[in-house]
Design a protein around this motif. Sequence first.
Motif, PDB file in Angstrom:
ATOM      1  N   ALA A   4       0.843  -1.199   0.000  1.00 29.26           N
ATOM      2  CA  ALA A   4       0.000   0.000   0.000  1.00 29.26           C
ATOM      3  C   ALA A   4       0.875   1.243   0.000  1.00 29.26           C
ATOM      4  O   ALA A   4       1.925   1.276   0.631  1.00 29.26           O
ATOM      5  CB  ALA A   4      -0.906   0.001   1.224  1.00 29.26           C
ATOM      6  N   VAL A   5       0.443   2.253  -0.742  1.00 28.23           N
ATOM      7  CA  VAL A   5       1.142   3.531  -0.788  1.00 28.23           C
ATOM      8  C   VAL A   5       0.174   4.598  -0.298  1.00 28.23           C
ATOM      9  O   VAL A   5      -0.932   4.723  -0.825  1.00 28.23           O
ATOM     10  CB  VAL A   5       1.606   3.873  -2.231  1.00 28.23           C
ATOM     11  CG1 VAL A   5       2.237   5.240  -2.283  1.00 28.23           C
ATOM     12  CG2 VAL A   5       2.558   2.808  -2.741  1.00 28.23           C
ATOM     13  N   SER A  13      -6.508  12.118  -6.454  1.00 29.56           N
ATOM     14  CA  SER A  13      -7.397  12.658  -7.483  1.00 29.56           C
ATOM     15  C   SER A  13      -6.662  12.841  -8.808  1.00 29.56           C
ATOM     16  O   SER A  13      -7.193  12.508  -9.884  1.00 29.56           O
ATOM     17  CB  SER A  13      -7.981  13.986  -7.014  1.00 29.56           C
ATOM     18  OG  SER A  13      -8.778  14.565  -8.012  1.00 29.56           O
ATOM     19  N   GLN A  14      -5.441  13.358  -8.762  1.00 28.70           N
ATOM     20  CA  GLN A  14      -4.651  13.552  -9.979  1.00 28.70           C
ATOM     21  C   GLN A  14      -4.330  12.211 -10.636  1.00 28.70           C
ATOM     22  O   GLN A  14      -4.355  12.089 -11.866  1.00 28.70           O
ATOM     23  CB  GLN A  14      -3.358  14.308  -9.663  1.00 28.70           C
ATOM     24  CG  GLN A  14      -3.590  15.756  -9.305  1.00 28.70           C
ATOM     25  CD  GLN A  14      -2.320  16.442  -8.838  1.00 28.70           C
ATOM     26  OE1 GLN A  14      -1.425  15.822  -8.266  1.00 28.70           O
ATOM     27  NE2 GLN A  14      -2.235  17.741  -9.092  1.00 28.70           N
ATOM     28  N   LEU A  15      -4.046  11.211  -9.832  1.00 29.80           N
ATOM     29  CA  LEU A  15      -3.771   9.875 -10.351  1.00 29.80           C
ATOM     30  C   LEU A  15      -5.012   9.314 -11.048  1.00 29.80           C
ATOM     31  O   LEU A  15      -4.922   8.748 -12.149  1.00 29.80           O
ATOM     32  CB  LEU A  15      -3.325   8.951  -9.212  1.00 29.80           C
ATOM     33  CG  LEU A  15      -2.815   7.569  -9.579  1.00 29.80           C
ATOM     34  CD1 LEU A  15      -1.559   7.671 -10.436  1.00 29.80           C
ATOM     35  CD2 LEU A  15      -2.534   6.758  -8.329  1.00 29.80           C
ATOM     36  N   LEU A  35      -0.055   2.362 -13.675  1.00 26.52           N
ATOM     37  CA  LEU A  35       0.224   3.770 -13.880  1.00 26.52           C
ATOM     38  C   LEU A  35       1.410   4.224 -13.034  1.00 26.52           C
ATOM     39  O   LEU A  35       2.330   4.884 -13.529  1.00 26.52           O
ATOM     40  CB  LEU A  35      -1.018   4.597 -13.549  1.00 26.52           C
ATOM     41  CG  LEU A  35      -0.976   6.088 -13.803  1.00 26.52           C
ATOM     42  CD1 LEU A  35      -0.590   6.401 -15.228  1.00 26.52           C
ATOM     43  CD2 LEU A  35      -2.330   6.702 -13.479  1.00 26.52           C
ATOM     44  N   LEU A  36       1.423   3.853 -11.766  1.00 26.51           N
ATOM     45  CA  LEU A  36       2.544   4.218 -10.892  1.00 26.51           C
ATOM     46  C   LEU A  36       3.840   3.574 -11.361  1.00 26.51           C
ATOM     47  O   LEU A  36       4.899   4.209 -11.338  1.00 26.51           O
ATOM     48  CB  LEU A  36       2.250   3.823  -9.443  1.00 26.51           C
ATOM     49  CG  LEU A  36       1.242   4.706  -8.715  1.00 26.51           C
ATOM     50  CD1 LEU A  36       0.843   4.083  -7.374  1.00 26.51           C
ATOM     51  CD2 LEU A  36       1.805   6.098  -8.496  1.00 26.51           C
ATOM     52  N   ALA A  37       3.767   2.320 -11.818  1.00 28.38           N
ATOM     53  CA  ALA A  37       4.971   1.645 -12.312  1.00 28.38           C
ATOM     54  C   ALA A  37       5.533   2.384 -13.521  1.00 28.38           C
ATOM     55  O   ALA A  37       6.744   2.597 -13.631  1.00 28.38           O
ATOM     56  CB  ALA A  37       4.657   0.196 -12.677  1.00 28.38           C
TER      57      ALA A  37
END
Length: 91
Positions: A4-5, A13-15, A35-37
């Motif tokens: 978990a991050v 919200s931006q993500l 997306l984070l990767a």
Amino acid sequence: MATAVKMDEETKSQLEELQAEIKLKTGTKVTQQELLARLVESAVESRTAFVDSFRDGTATLSDGELAAFNEGQISSGVETTEDDIDDILYG
């Protein structure tokens, strides 16, 4: 193994907005994990710029900003030597 991050509401919200835009423009549904990767991969590819973004003080100029600055320079027609500069600075 997933971890978990924690992030604030604005970042979350931006993500989600970015995730929705990718779906809208490409038709591809991506998870926030994907997306984070990809964001981390992108930051690693341009590591210097990414690290510099955390420096205090003024931000570095983008290539476009630097080009615009250089376009604004003009020549006075007078050549200045190192001796001229020394005279001005040190008398």
